[in-house]
Write a protein that holds these residues in place. Sequence first.
Motif, PDB file in Angstrom:
ATOM      1  N   GLN A  17       0.824  -1.205   0.000  1.00  4.97           N
ATOM      2  CA  GLN A  17       0.000   0.000   0.000  1.00  4.97           C
ATOM      3  C   GLN A  17       0.857   1.253   0.000  1.00  4.97           C
ATOM      4  O   GLN A  17       0.572   2.211  -0.726  1.00  4.97           O
ATOM      5  N   SER A  18       1.918   1.236   0.777  1.00  7.04           N
ATOM      6  CA  SER A  18       2.824   2.391   0.826  1.00  7.04           C
ATOM      7  C   SER A  18       3.455   2.643  -0.540  1.00  7.04           C
ATOM      8  O   SER A  18       3.535   3.786  -1.000  1.00  7.04           O
ATOM      9  N   SER A  19       3.886   1.580  -1.209  1.00 11.06           N
ATOM     10  CA  SER A  19       4.469   1.727  -2.552  1.00 11.06           C
ATOM     11  C   SER A  19       3.437   2.249  -3.542  1.00 11.06           C
ATOM     12  O   SER A  19       3.733   3.135  -4.352  1.00 11.06           O
ATOM     13  N   LEU A  20       2.222   1.711  -3.481  1.00 16.76           N
ATOM     14  CA  LEU A  20       1.165   2.159  -4.391  1.00 16.76           C
ATOM     15  C   LEU A  20       0.826   3.629  -4.148  1.00 16.76           C
ATOM     16  O   LEU A  20       0.656   4.394  -5.097  1.00 16.76           O
ATOM     17  N   ASP A  21       0.744   4.026  -2.876  1.00 15.57           N
ATOM     18  CA  ASP A  21       0.448   5.421  -2.553  1.00 15.57           C
ATOM     19  C   ASP A  21       1.522   6.345  -3.116  1.00 15.57           C
ATOM     20  O   ASP A  21       1.219   7.403  -3.689  1.00 15.57           O
ATOM     21  N   LEU A  23       3.604   5.751  -5.662  1.00 19.63           N
ATOM     22  CA  LEU A  23       3.610   5.722  -7.121  1.00 19.63           C
ATOM     23  C   LEU A  23       2.411   6.430  -7.737  1.00 19.63           C
ATOM     24  O   LEU A  23       2.534   7.148  -8.712  1.00 19.63           O
ATOM     25  N   MET A  24       1.245   6.189  -7.179  1.00 23.73           N
ATOM     26  CA  MET A  24       0.005   6.611  -7.823  1.00 23.73           C
ATOM     27  C   MET A  24      -0.465   7.995  -7.386  1.00 23.73           C
ATOM     28  O   MET A  24      -1.315   8.586  -8.046  1.00 23.73           O
ATOM     29  N   ARG A  25       0.062   8.511  -6.304  1.00 24.93           N
ATOM     30  CA  ARG A  25      -0.247   9.875  -5.841  1.00 24.93           C
ATOM     31  C   ARG A  25      -1.746  10.182  -5.859  1.00 24.93           C
ATOM     32  O   ARG A  25      -2.198  11.155  -6.467  1.00 24.93           O
ATOM     33  N   GLY A  26      -2.518   9.306  -5.211  1.00 16.71           N
ATOM     34  CA  GLY A  26      -3.946   9.541  -5.067  1.00 16.71           C
ATOM     35  C   GLY A  26      -4.816   8.964  -6.166  1.00 16.71           C
ATOM     36  O   GLY A  26      -6.037   8.969  -6.050  1.00 16.71           O
ATOM     37  N   LYS A  27      -4.224   8.471  -7.246  1.00 13.93           N
ATOM     38  CA  LYS A  27      -4.995   7.858  -8.327  1.00 13.93           C
ATOM     39  C   LYS A  27      -5.121   6.356  -8.056  1.00 13.93           C
ATOM     40  O   LYS A  27      -4.293   5.774  -7.355  1.00 13.93           O
ATOM     41  N   PRO A  28      -6.125   5.706  -8.635  1.00 16.91           N
ATOM     42  CA  PRO A  28      -6.241   4.249  -8.458  1.00 16.91           C
ATOM     43  C   PRO A  28      -5.019   3.541  -9.042  1.00 16.91           C
ATOM     44  O   PRO A  28      -4.480   3.957 -10.066  1.00 16.91           O
ATOM     45  N   PRO A  29      -4.588   2.452  -8.415  1.00 16.44           N
ATOM     46  CA  PRO A  29      -3.416   1.734  -8.936  1.00 16.44           C
ATOM     47  C   PRO A  29      -3.709   1.067 -10.274  1.00 16.44           C
ATOM     48  O   PRO A  29      -4.839   0.665 -10.555  1.00 16.44           O
ATOM     49  N   LEU A  30      -2.683   0.965 -11.098  1.00 15.33           N
ATOM     50  CA  LEU A  30      -2.793   0.291 -12.388  1.00 15.33           C
ATOM     51  C   LEU A  30      -3.047  -1.202 -12.178  1.00 15.33           C
ATOM     52  O   LEU A  30      -2.596  -1.795 -11.196  1.00 15.33           O
ATOM     53  N   VAL A  31      -3.743  -1.813 -13.119  1.00 15.97           N
ATOM     54  CA  VAL A  31      -4.054  -3.246 -13.048  1.00 15.97           C
ATOM     55  C   VAL A  31      -2.762  -4.063 -12.978  1.00 15.97           C
ATOM     56  O   VAL A  31      -2.686  -5.054 -12.253  1.00 15.97           O
ATOM     57  N   LEU A  32      -1.736  -3.656 -13.705  1.00 10.42           N
ATOM     58  CA  LEU A  32      -0.462  -4.370 -13.632  1.00 10.42           C
ATOM     59  C   LEU A  32       0.035  -4.406 -12.191  1.00 10.42           C
ATOM     60  O   LEU A  32       0.480  -5.446 -11.697  1.00 10.42           O
ATOM     61  N   PHE A  33      -0.040  -3.279 -11.505  1.00 10.15           N
ATOM     62  CA  PHE A  33       0.466  -3.209 -10.136  1.00 10.15           C
ATOM     63  C   PHE A  33      -0.357  -4.069  -9.186  1.00 10.15           C
ATOM     64  O   PHE A  33       0.189  -4.761  -8.327  1.00 10.15           O
ATOM     65  N   THR A  34      -1.684  -4.035  -9.321  1.00  7.35           N
ATOM     66  CA  THR A  34      -2.517  -4.831  -8.414  1.00  7.35           C
ATOM     67  C   THR A  34      -2.406  -6.326  -8.734  1.00  7.35           C
ATOM     68  O   THR A  34      -2.562  -7.157  -7.833  1.00  7.35           O
ATOM     69  N   HIS A  82       2.114   4.978 -20.965  1.00  4.36           N
ATOM     70  CA  HIS A  82       3.223   5.941 -21.053  1.00  4.36           C
ATOM     71  C   HIS A  82       2.921   7.077 -22.024  1.00  4.36           C
ATOM     72  O   HIS A  82       3.268   8.231 -21.745  1.00  4.36           O
ATOM     73  N   ILE A  83       2.296   6.789 -23.145  1.00  7.39           N
ATOM     74  CA  ILE A  83       1.946   7.858 -24.087  1.00  7.39           C
ATOM     75  C   ILE A  83       0.950   8.814 -23.427  1.00  7.39           C
ATOM     76  O   ILE A  83       1.107  10.039 -23.501  1.00  7.39           O
ATOM     77  N   ALA A  84      -0.051   8.276 -22.748  1.00  6.35           N
ATOM     78  CA  ALA A  84      -1.056   9.135 -22.098  1.00  6.35           C
ATOM     79  C   ALA A  84      -0.435   9.999 -21.004  1.00  6.35           C
ATOM     80  O   ALA A  84      -0.784  11.181 -20.861  1.00  6.35           O
ATOM     81  N   LEU A  85       0.491   9.441 -20.249  1.00  9.50           N
ATOM     82  CA  LEU A  85       1.072  10.184 -19.124  1.00  9.50           C
ATOM     83  C   LEU A  85       2.210  11.118 -19.515  1.00  9.50           C
ATOM     84  O   LEU A  85       2.399  12.158 -18.893  1.00  9.50           O
ATOM     85  N   PHE A  86       2.998  10.749 -20.525  1.00  9.67           N
ATOM     86  CA  PHE A  86       4.247  11.464 -20.765  1.00  9.67           C
ATOM     87  C   PHE A  86       4.411  12.109 -22.136  1.00  9.67           C
ATOM     88  O   PHE A  86       5.294  12.960 -22.304  1.00  9.67           O
ATOM     89  N   ALA A  87       3.638  11.724 -23.148  1.00  8.54           N
ATOM     90  CA  ALA A  87       3.892  12.212 -24.512  1.00  8.54           C
ATOM     91  C   ALA A  87       3.917  13.728 -24.578  1.00  8.54           C
ATOM     92  O   ALA A  87       4.854  14.320 -25.126  1.00  8.54           O
ATOM     93  N   SER A  88       2.902  14.380 -24.041  1.00  9.53           N
ATOM     94  CA  SER A  88       2.888  15.843 -24.123  1.00  9.53           C
ATOM     95  C   SER A  88       3.953  16.452 -23.216  1.00  9.53           C
ATOM     96  O   SER A  88       4.575  17.455 -23.577  1.00  9.53           O
ATOM     97  N   GLN A  89       4.194  15.831 -22.065  1.00  5.49           N
ATOM     98  CA  GLN A  89       5.207  16.343 -21.135  1.00  5.49           C
ATOM     99  C   GLN A  89       6.593  16.373 -21.758  1.00  5.49           C
ATOM    100  O   GLN A  89       7.371  17.292 -21.510  1.00  5.49           O
ATOM    101  N   VAL A  90       6.909  15.362 -22.569  1.00  2.00           N
ATOM    102  CA  VAL A  90       8.252  15.287 -23.157  1.00  2.00           C
ATOM    103  C   VAL A  90       8.303  15.831 -24.574  1.00  2.00           C
ATOM    104  O   VAL A  90       9.347  15.788 -25.218  1.00  2.00           O
ATOM    105  N   GLY A  91       7.169  16.326 -25.077  1.00  2.00           N
ATOM    106  CA  GLY A  91       7.157  16.991 -26.375  1.00  2.00           C
ATOM    107  C   GLY A  91       7.009  16.092 -27.579  1.00  2.00           C
ATOM    108  O   GLY A  91       7.384  16.490 -28.688  1.00  2.00           O
TER     109      GLY A  91
END
Length: 184
Positions: A17-21, A23-34, A82-91
């Motif tokens: 739970q501590s690791s998920l908290d 990593l996810m910063r308040g968002k639901p954990p990814l299915v891979l993680f669970t 990764h595309i959804a989370l980072f594509a615009s952030q990294v240009g």
Amino acid sequence: MTARITPAEPPFPAGIQSSLDSLMRGKPPLVLFTTLARDPRLFQKFFAGGLLDRGNLTVRQRELVIARTTALCRSEYEWGVHIALFASQVGFDEAQVISLASGQPQDACWSVGDRLLMELCDVLHAHCTVDDALWQSLKSSFSDEGILELLMLAGFYRTVSYLTNALRLPAEPGSASFPSSGRS
């Protein structure tokens, strides 16, 4: 798509739970993680191998390698996250996102440095090694530690692709899909 292994349900053990908290910063954990949370040992081993921290690469370099490796492995689950989370952030622009999924290192949308990383991913995927000419190009652009990180990153995300593909994980809400011009 139905996952082949049912993810663990909360409450999770305190360490998970501590690791998920974190990593996810308040968002639901990814299915891979669970799914990995079913076994605390495997969960910890997986995250011990993660390379999403500040390392020897820029975030753009890291995300290019992750996106290209997961696309080559046809892991739409991980590519889409990764595309959804980072594509615009990294240009990454639209042409680059399409090229990551189905293009070539020589596509006009890439800089020389980006082409080098695309080529590295393609060669590792096809041959599981790096020839001398590509190695010398890498040496002229990256420290030894940076090259080690590139190799580990590509290998780790090949492993992630094995997991997400074999487990048949359903797409995460809000994740990207391969462009329609992507490989089949």
